[in-house]
Design an enzyme around this catalytic site. Structure first.
Site, PDB file in Angstrom:
ATOM      1  N   ASP A  76      37.918 -21.245  95.296  1.00  0.00           N
ATOM      2  CA  ASP A  76      38.501 -20.631  96.485  1.00  0.00           C
ATOM      3  C   ASP A  76      38.173 -21.507  97.679  1.00  0.00           C
ATOM      4  O   ASP A  76      37.133 -22.177  97.701  1.00  0.00           O
ATOM      5  CB  ASP A  76      37.945 -19.223  96.701  1.00  0.00           C
ATOM      6  CG  ASP A  76      38.499 -18.202  95.716  1.00  0.00           C
ATOM      7  OD1 ASP A  76      39.645 -18.373  95.250  1.00  0.00           O
ATOM      8  OD2 ASP A  76      37.789 -17.227  95.428  1.00  0.00           O
TER       9      ASP A  76
ATOM     10  N   ASP B 285      45.936 -16.787  94.675  1.00  0.00           N
ATOM     11  CA  ASP B 285      45.752 -15.445  95.245  1.00  0.00           C
ATOM     12  C   ASP B 285      46.886 -15.098  96.204  1.00  0.00           C
ATOM     13  O   ASP B 285      47.366 -13.962  96.226  1.00  0.00           O
ATOM     14  CB  ASP B 285      44.415 -15.354  95.976  1.00  0.00           C
ATOM     15  CG  ASP B 285      43.219 -15.601  95.064  1.00  0.00           C
ATOM     16  OD1 ASP B 285      43.316 -15.311  93.860  1.00  0.00           O
ATOM     17  OD2 ASP B 285      42.192 -16.085  95.566  1.00  0.00           O
TER      18      ASP B 285
END
EC number: 3.4.23.36
Length: 168
Positions: free
Chosen positions: A129, A147
């Protein structure tokens, strides 16, 4: 050739219906994996670079699900769940009419995002991330392009559900 009956009872040959939308899944997977690899190549873990007063690039490793739920669980649990979700999406896409473009695009985004994160879990044991949105000292959990695709797809599914259907 395999035969089936459509909703009107007419017999039709086997069709892949919305399979042509899977290019969008492939695009999401490719963009997601390229951006994650760029982050891994150019940032140390937790290294941060401000882009805007409220947005940083910050490399983090997520061993959990969304918002780090179930952190520390075996990555294969999440890989299995992702594969199951994608199989469900493929069945859903197969069963919906060819002209359900919004739904097909939304499902393709979700599938691409799910597979993008599953690739990370299978190859790295965690998800990379790096998008760090914040207001002052408060930080939203870091996320990535996969995401974003999942959330956009989920939003578009909701929009599709709210739109009036033709012929119904």
């Amino acid at each position: 050739m395999s035969q089936f009956r459509d909703e009107a009872g007419a017999e039709r040959g086997f069709e892949l219906q919305n399979a042509h939308w899977l290019w969008l899944s492939a695009l999401v997977i490719a963009a997601d994996q390229v951006t994650k690899q760029l982050m891994v190549n150019h940032f140390a873990l937790y290294e941060s670079m401000p882009l805007l007063p409220w947005l940083n690039l910050t490399l983090v490793h997520n061993t959990g699900a969304a918002f780090s739920i179930l952190r520390g669980s075996t990555p294969w649990l999440f890989v299995g769940l992702s594969v199951a979700v994608v199989i469900g999406i493929l069945v859903w896409m197969r069963r919906h009419p060819h002209d359900s473009r919004l739904l097909a695009a939304a499902l393709s985004l979700v599938a691409g995002g799910a597979l993008g994160n599953a690739i990370d879990r299978a190859t790295r044991g965690f998800v990379v991330d790096f998008v760090d949105f914040h207001i002052g000292a408060w930080h939203y959990p870091a996320f990535n392009l996969a995401d974003c695709a999942i959330c956009t797809g989920a939003f578009l599914i909701a929009v599709d559900m709210l739109l009036p259907k033709r012929g119904g």
